[in-house]
Design a protein around this motif. Structure first.
Motif, PDB file in Angstrom:
ATOM      1  N   ALA A  88      -2.501   1.666  -5.594  1.00  9.13           N
ATOM      2  CA  ALA A  88      -1.054   1.428  -5.554  1.00  9.13           C
ATOM      3  C   ALA A  88      -0.733  -0.044  -5.553  1.00  9.13           C
ATOM      4  O   ALA A  88       0.268  -0.475  -6.072  1.00  9.13           O
ATOM      5  CB  ALA A  88      -0.430   2.103  -4.336  1.00  9.13           C
ATOM      6  N   ASP A  89      -1.611  -0.861  -5.011  1.00  2.26           N
ATOM      7  CA  ASP A  89      -1.320  -2.283  -4.972  1.00  2.26           C
ATOM      8  C   ASP A  89      -2.275  -3.038  -5.876  1.00  2.26           C
ATOM      9  O   ASP A  89      -2.641  -4.174  -5.609  1.00  2.26           O
ATOM     10  CB  ASP A  89      -1.412  -2.820  -3.552  1.00  2.26           C
ATOM     11  CG  ASP A  89      -2.780  -2.563  -2.944  1.00  2.26           C
ATOM     12  OD1 ASP A  89      -3.014  -3.109  -1.862  1.00  2.26           O
ATOM     13  OD2 ASP A  89      -3.615  -1.822  -3.557  1.00  2.26           O
ATOM     14  N   GLY A  90      -2.718  -2.388  -6.990  1.00  2.00           N
ATOM     15  CA  GLY A  90      -3.541  -3.068  -7.977  1.00  2.00           C
ATOM     16  C   GLY A  90      -4.985  -3.126  -7.583  1.00  2.00           C
ATOM     17  O   GLY A  90      -5.671  -4.060  -7.914  1.00  2.00           O
ATOM     18  N   GLY A  91      -5.504  -2.044  -6.923  1.00  3.83           N
ATOM     19  CA  GLY A  91      -6.909  -1.985  -6.575  1.00  3.83           C
ATOM     20  C   GLY A  91      -7.227  -2.584  -5.258  1.00  3.83           C
ATOM     21  O   GLY A  91      -8.382  -2.846  -4.970  1.00  3.83           O
ATOM     22  N   GLY A  92      -6.184  -2.825  -4.412  1.00  8.18           N
ATOM     23  CA  GLY A  92      -6.426  -3.374  -3.079  1.00  8.18           C
ATOM     24  C   GLY A  92      -7.103  -2.371  -2.181  1.00  8.18           C
ATOM     25  O   GLY A  92      -7.321  -1.212  -2.516  1.00  8.18           O
ATOM     26  N   ASN A  93      -7.417  -2.812  -0.996  1.00  9.92           N
ATOM     27  CA  ASN A  93      -8.111  -1.991  -0.008  1.00  9.92           C
ATOM     28  C   ASN A  93      -7.225  -0.847   0.435  1.00  9.92           C
ATOM     29  O   ASN A  93      -6.110  -1.041   0.921  1.00  9.92           O
ATOM     30  CB  ASN A  93      -8.494  -2.858   1.193  1.00  9.92           C
ATOM     31  CG  ASN A  93      -9.443  -2.112   2.119  1.00  9.92           C
ATOM     32  OD1 ASN A  93      -9.276  -0.919   2.361  1.00  9.92           O
ATOM     33  ND2 ASN A  93     -10.415  -2.834   2.637  1.00  9.92           N
ATOM     34  N   GLY A  94      -7.705   0.420   0.277  1.00 11.54           N
ATOM     35  CA  GLY A  94      -6.938   1.597   0.674  1.00 11.54           C
ATOM     36  C   GLY A  94      -6.684   1.641   2.166  1.00 11.54           C
ATOM     37  O   GLY A  94      -5.645   2.092   2.623  1.00 11.54           O
ATOM     38  N   GLU A  95      -7.692   1.183   2.941  1.00  9.61           N
ATOM     39  CA  GLU A  95      -7.518   1.194   4.391  1.00  9.61           C
ATOM     40  C   GLU A  95      -6.404   0.248   4.814  1.00  9.61           C
ATOM     41  O   GLU A  95      -5.637   0.545   5.725  1.00  9.61           O
ATOM     42  CB  GLU A  95      -8.832   0.780   5.060  1.00  9.61           C
ATOM     43  CG  GLU A  95      -9.926   1.847   4.996  1.00  9.61           C
ATOM     44  CD  GLU A  95      -9.541   3.122   5.697  1.00  9.61           C
ATOM     45  OE1 GLU A  95      -8.845   3.039   6.746  1.00  9.61           O
ATOM     46  OE2 GLU A  95      -9.886   4.207   5.221  1.00  9.61           O
ATOM     47  N   ASP A  96      -6.327  -0.910   4.153  1.00  4.33           N
ATOM     48  CA  ASP A  96      -5.243  -1.842   4.482  1.00  4.33           C
ATOM     49  C   ASP A  96      -3.886  -1.219   4.192  1.00  4.33           C
ATOM     50  O   ASP A  96      -2.926  -1.384   4.960  1.00  4.33           O
ATOM     51  CB  ASP A  96      -5.395  -3.125   3.662  1.00  4.33           C
ATOM     52  CG  ASP A  96      -6.621  -3.921   4.101  1.00  4.33           C
ATOM     53  OD1 ASP A  96      -7.104  -3.653   5.232  1.00  4.33           O
ATOM     54  OD2 ASP A  96      -7.053  -4.785   3.329  1.00  4.33           O
ATOM     55  N   SER A  97      -3.803  -0.510   3.051  1.00  6.11           N
ATOM     56  CA  SER A  97      -2.541   0.141   2.711  1.00  6.11           C
ATOM     57  C   SER A  97      -2.186   1.202   3.739  1.00  6.11           C
ATOM     58  O   SER A  97      -1.037   1.358   4.138  1.00  6.11           O
ATOM     59  CB  SER A  97      -2.657   0.761   1.310  1.00  6.11           C
ATOM     60  OG  SER A  97      -1.478   1.459   0.992  1.00  6.11           O
ATOM     61  N   LYS A  98      -3.227   1.943   4.199  1.00 15.41           N
ATOM     62  CA  LYS A  98      -2.994   2.982   5.201  1.00 15.41           C
ATOM     63  C   LYS A  98      -2.503   2.379   6.509  1.00 15.41           C
ATOM     64  O   LYS A  98      -1.576   2.891   7.141  1.00 15.41           O
ATOM     65  CB  LYS A  98      -4.297   3.754   5.406  1.00 15.41           C
ATOM     66  CG  LYS A  98      -4.181   4.912   6.367  1.00 15.41           C
ATOM     67  CD  LYS A  98      -5.519   5.646   6.454  1.00 15.41           C
ATOM     68  CE  LYS A  98      -5.410   6.800   7.438  1.00 15.41           C
ATOM     69  NZ  LYS A  98      -6.693   7.536   7.531  1.00 15.41           N
ATOM     70  N   ASP A  99      -3.126   1.259   6.898  1.00 13.91           N
ATOM     71  CA  ASP A  99      -2.696   0.601   8.139  1.00 13.91           C
ATOM     72  C   ASP A  99      -1.261   0.092   8.018  1.00 13.91           C
ATOM     73  O   ASP A  99      -0.487   0.147   8.979  1.00 13.91           O
ATOM     74  CB  ASP A  99      -3.628  -0.568   8.450  1.00 13.91           C
ATOM     75  CG  ASP A  99      -5.016  -0.084   8.863  1.00 13.91           C
ATOM     76  OD1 ASP A  99      -5.134   1.107   9.237  1.00 13.91           O
ATOM     77  OD2 ASP A  99      -5.955  -0.908   8.827  1.00 13.91           O
ATOM     78  N   GLN A 100      -0.922  -0.410   6.824  1.00 17.80           N
ATOM     79  CA  GLN A 100       0.420  -0.922   6.632  1.00 17.80           C
ATOM     80  C   GLN A 100       1.448   0.202   6.764  1.00 17.80           C
ATOM     81  O   GLN A 100       2.486   0.054   7.409  1.00 17.80           O
ATOM     82  CB  GLN A 100       0.535  -1.576   5.248  1.00 17.80           C
ATOM     83  CG  GLN A 100       1.916  -2.148   4.981  1.00 17.80           C
ATOM     84  CD  GLN A 100       2.011  -2.777   3.586  1.00 17.80           C
ATOM     85  OE1 GLN A 100       1.010  -2.893   2.871  1.00 17.80           O
ATOM     86  NE2 GLN A 100       3.209  -3.191   3.213  1.00 17.80           N
ATOM     87  N   VAL A 101       1.140   1.335   6.131  1.00 19.00           N
ATOM     88  CA  VAL A 101       2.042   2.488   6.229  1.00 19.00           C
ATOM     89  C   VAL A 101       2.172   2.947   7.675  1.00 19.00           C
ATOM     90  O   VAL A 101       3.261   3.263   8.161  1.00 19.00           O
ATOM     91  CB  VAL A 101       1.546   3.634   5.322  1.00 19.00           C
ATOM     92  CG1 VAL A 101       2.366   4.900   5.557  1.00 19.00           C
ATOM     93  CG2 VAL A 101       1.614   3.218   3.859  1.00 19.00           C
ATOM     94  N   GLN A 102       1.009   2.949   8.382  1.00 19.07           N
ATOM     95  CA  GLN A 102       1.033   3.385   9.789  1.00 19.07           C
ATOM     96  C   GLN A 102       1.907   2.460  10.632  1.00 19.07           C
ATOM     97  O   GLN A 102       2.665   2.900  11.488  1.00 19.07           O
ATOM     98  CB  GLN A 102      -0.396   3.397  10.343  1.00 19.07           C
ATOM     99  CG  GLN A 102      -0.507   3.969  11.755  1.00 19.07           C
ATOM    100  CD  GLN A 102      -0.210   5.456  11.796  1.00 19.07           C
ATOM    101  OE1 GLN A 102      -0.851   6.233  11.099  1.00 19.07           O
ATOM    102  NE2 GLN A 102       0.781   5.831  12.575  1.00 19.07           N
TER     103      GLN A 102
END
Length: 735
Positions: free
Chosen positions: A78-92
């Motif tokens: 979703a953010d151009g191949g960035g870390n999925g865990e970082d995206s999950k933490d951001q959403v959390q």
């Protein structure tokens, strides 16, 4: 509006057809963030459009579901191949922020709904149910108008849910509502009556908010908001009921008159607080919080709301129970005790949760201390009666103030018979004939074994009262007056016992007969001390000389005998006219008893020896009294004022009557009112229109009155001839 089951949080299912995703839910939450929007700060969601309310609750539900999911789906690219865990933490983080904003908003909404729908309870709503009101009125006849005002029926206050037709085992009924609760957490009492403190729609909104706050872990915040608002409402009701915020020290420093009035007010207010105010608050807590999560949220909210006011309420009774004991406090303490006994089932019902244990325990401890205070006051009262120290004899031998106080006191005690029979369990500590203690009367209860301890205490109080009175009688130098004093006081005791059915029943006929015997003995002792010497002057012994009985009378001895009798009777008449027997019947009975002994003896003596005195010189110096004179003089006894005042008052009364009759001689109508009642007035009216008839009718009462007047004048002028001469000059009609 949708029901709580439709709008519930994590455990409920929202039936709205419009579903929103997490992103839209976050937007809704942020749009109502008070810290970010002026519009959000000025408006309240639940006072506006119901569609907006529904959308906001849906948004909160979606956020809570997202938080409770095991994982939050996130697209690694979703953010151009960035870390999925970082995206999950951001959403959390965004979800956590959104839920915090939502909970702050719901807390404000919760507070606003509570405040906007909290109004003072109308006084008209503070009334017991009919069955309890009927019982209350029978036990509190004569209470002040303030009680009527507090317990008046009708009005436009909150709706009342009454429970008069329920069995004690039935759960308290609730109004039909979409709000879900178990409604069976405590059993109804016939005296409990609940008010709907907040409208049903607002209750439903409050429950929706509470479910979501508790589900999100904001239980403590929800309870604090609820408690602070509702506690203010309870405080307002307390003020309307006249319950003041006083410390135990403040209460104990109050003057008794002030404290007594506060006790009366407290008893009325306590019944309203427990049976209506606290019960209604408990019902509201159950409506909003019952069944939310597994914790007893409703109980926690209820205790948070009313614990402070309940402690304030019961602190008053506690302060009274531990205050300095004195006799005048006995009956208000018993009133408090009876009120608490009456309230205890309701207290145990309303405060039935474990978190409210301290309130139930406090009430039970106060009840126990009030009982102990009543027992202690009774014991101290007995000691006070025994040791009452006054050493000044009451004038005229009348009833001592101590006697009146004690007998009125135990008469009031008998009015609390049912309560005190339960509280007084031990016999009084009495003296024994073998103790040898001269400061305590002897009292054996062998003949009274069947009596309850309370009855023995009342008999003991009368015994020690008589013992004290015996001591006070010795303060009189005149033995006759001492016996009259005892007679007056024992007669008062007997009359008070006979005048109270409850008191007479407890004292019993056996001891009442002993009191009556004491009364007769005092009367006999008085007559012996006074009249034996007087009657001794009227004996024949010592008057006859050797020779014929008829002619062998010593005139000198006879003259001395008449002089002795005159002197002794005059002294008795002079002194005992100032003595007082306040009871009319007792006074007349004693006069009759005196006359029955004195008059026949004097008539006989005078009949036998009058001729011997009248044949000599100056017989008037020896025969001063006719039989009629003595009969009249006896009527002066025990009136409490000098004999000369009695004669003067009789003269004045008869003189006024004669003057009135003479004035009426010129007015037929006035004489009608004087001489005839309304039933015979019409028959006599025609006769009084004839002057000659009028004079004929009036003549007899005038002459009869004049004759009586002259006789009374002669009695009154024995000691003051000059004063009477002046009166005759001013009253020419005497001639």
């Amino acid at each position: 509006m949708a029901s709580p089951e439709e709008t519930g949080g994590g455990s409920g299912t929202w039936s709205c057809s419009n579903n929103i995703d997490l992103e839209e839910a976050q937007k809704i939450i942020l749009r109502w963030d008070s810290s970010a929007s002026e519009e959000a700060r000025e408006k309240m969601i639940f006072t506006g459009d119901r569609h907006e309310v529904d959308r906001y609750l849906l948004a909160v539900d979606e956020i809570q579901r997202s938080m409770s999911s095991a994982s939050i789906s996130a697209d690694p690219t979703a953010d151009g191949g960035g870390n999925g865990e970082d995206s999950k933490d951001q959403v959390q983080d965004e979800v956590n922020s959104a839920i915090q904003i939502a909970m702050a908003r719901l807390e404000d909404e919760f507070r606003n709904i509570l405040i906007s729908h909290t109004a003072p309870i109308e006084e008209e709503a503070l009334t017991d149910n009919p069955a309890a009101a009927a019982a209350e009125s029978s036990n509190s006849a004569g209470e002040s108008a303030e009680e009527d005002r507090l317990s008046g029926s009708g009005g436009s206050g909150p709706q009342v849910v009454e429970e008069t037709d329920l069995n004690l085992s039935d759960p308290i009924p609730r109004t039909d509502s979409s709000v879900s609760n178990s409604s069976g957490s405590y059993r109804s009492m016939s005296s409990i009556k609940e008010l709907d403190l907040i409208p049903e729609e607002a209750v439903s909104d409050l429950r929706c908010i509470a479910e979501r706050m508790v589900s999100a872990g904001y239980l403590r915040e929800c309870i604090q908001v609820y408690g602070s608002v509702r506690k203010s409402a309870v405080d307002s009701s307390f003020r309307r009921l006249g319950i003041e915020k006083l410390s135990i020290g403040d209460i104990q420093r109050l003057e008794w008159d002030s404290l007594e009035s506060k006790i009366r007010r407290w008893i009325r207010a306590a019944k309203v607080c427990v049976r209506i105010l606290f019960a209604s608050e408990k019902k509201l807590c159950e409506q909003i919080f019952d069944g939310i999560e597994t914790a007893a949220v409703d109980e926690a909210c209820f205790v948070e709301t009313v614990k402070g006011p309940a402690v304030q309420l019961f602190n008053f009774a506690e302060a009274v129970s531990i205050s300095r004991r004195s006799p005048e406090k006995m009956f208000k303490i018993l009133d408090l005790h009876d009120a608490l006994v009456d309230l205890m089932p309701d207290i145990e019902s309303v405060f039935d949760s474990k978190s409210a244990d301290s309130i139930r325990v406090q009430a039970a401890e106060i009840l126990s201390r009030l009982a102990e205070a009543a027992r202690g006051i009774l014991s101290e009262f007995e000691n006070a009666v025994l040791r009452e120290p006054s050493k000044i004899p009451v004038p005229g031998g009348t009833i001592h103030p101590l006697t009146r106080y004690v007998m009125n006191y135990i008469s009031l005690i008998s009015d609390y018979k049912q309560t005190l029979l339960e509280l007084i369990m031990s016999k009084p500590s009495t003296g024994s004939r073998y103790s040898g203690d001269p400061t305590t009367p002897d009292m054996e209860f062998a003949e009274l074994e069947s009596k309850p301890p309370l009855a023995l205490h009342l008999i003991w109080i009368i015994v020690i009262l008589q013992f004290n009175l015996d001591g006070k009688s010795k303060l009189y130098k005149d033995a006759s007056l001492a016996h009259l004093f005892l007679m007056n006081n024992v007669h008062y005791i007997v009359q008070k016992v006979k005048g109270s059915m409850e008191l007479r029943e407890m004292i019993g006929d056996y001891y009442l007969r002993k009191l009556t015997g004491k009364l007769r003995q005092s009367a006999t002792n008085y007559q012996r001390a006074t009249w034996v010497g007087v009657l001794y002057c009227l004996r024949d012994e010592g008057l006859h000389v050797s020779g014929s009985f008829s002619s062998g009378v010593s005139k000198s001895a006879l003259r001395e005998r008449f002089k002795s009798f005159n002197g002794m009777f005059e002294e008795v008449h002079r002194t005992q006219a100032t003595w007082l027997i306040p009871d009319t019947q007792l006074r007349e009975e004693l006069r009759i008893s005196i006359s029955e002994k004195l008059i026949p003896a004097y008539r006989s003596f005078l009949g036998r020896f009058r001729s011997h005195i009248e044949s000599g010189r100056h017989p008037e110096n020896y025969i001063k009294y006719s039989v009629e004179d003595l009969e009249s003089a006896v009527l002066d006894f025990f009136e409490g004022c000098p004999a000369s005042q009695h004669s003067r008052k009789r003269v004045e009364r008869i003189g006024l009557l004669l003057l009135l009759l003479l004035q009426c001689a010129t007015d037929g109508k006035r004489i009608e009112h004087l001489m005839f009642d309304s039933g015979t007035m019409e028959k006599k009216r025609a006769r009084f229109s004839q002057p000659e008839c009028f004079c004929t009718v009036v003549k007899r009462p005038i002459e009869s009155t004049k004759t009586c007047l002259v006789e009374e004048e002669e009695d009154a002028l024995e000691d003051n001839q000059e004063e009477m001469k002046k009166k005759n000059k001013k009253m020419p009609w005497f001639g």
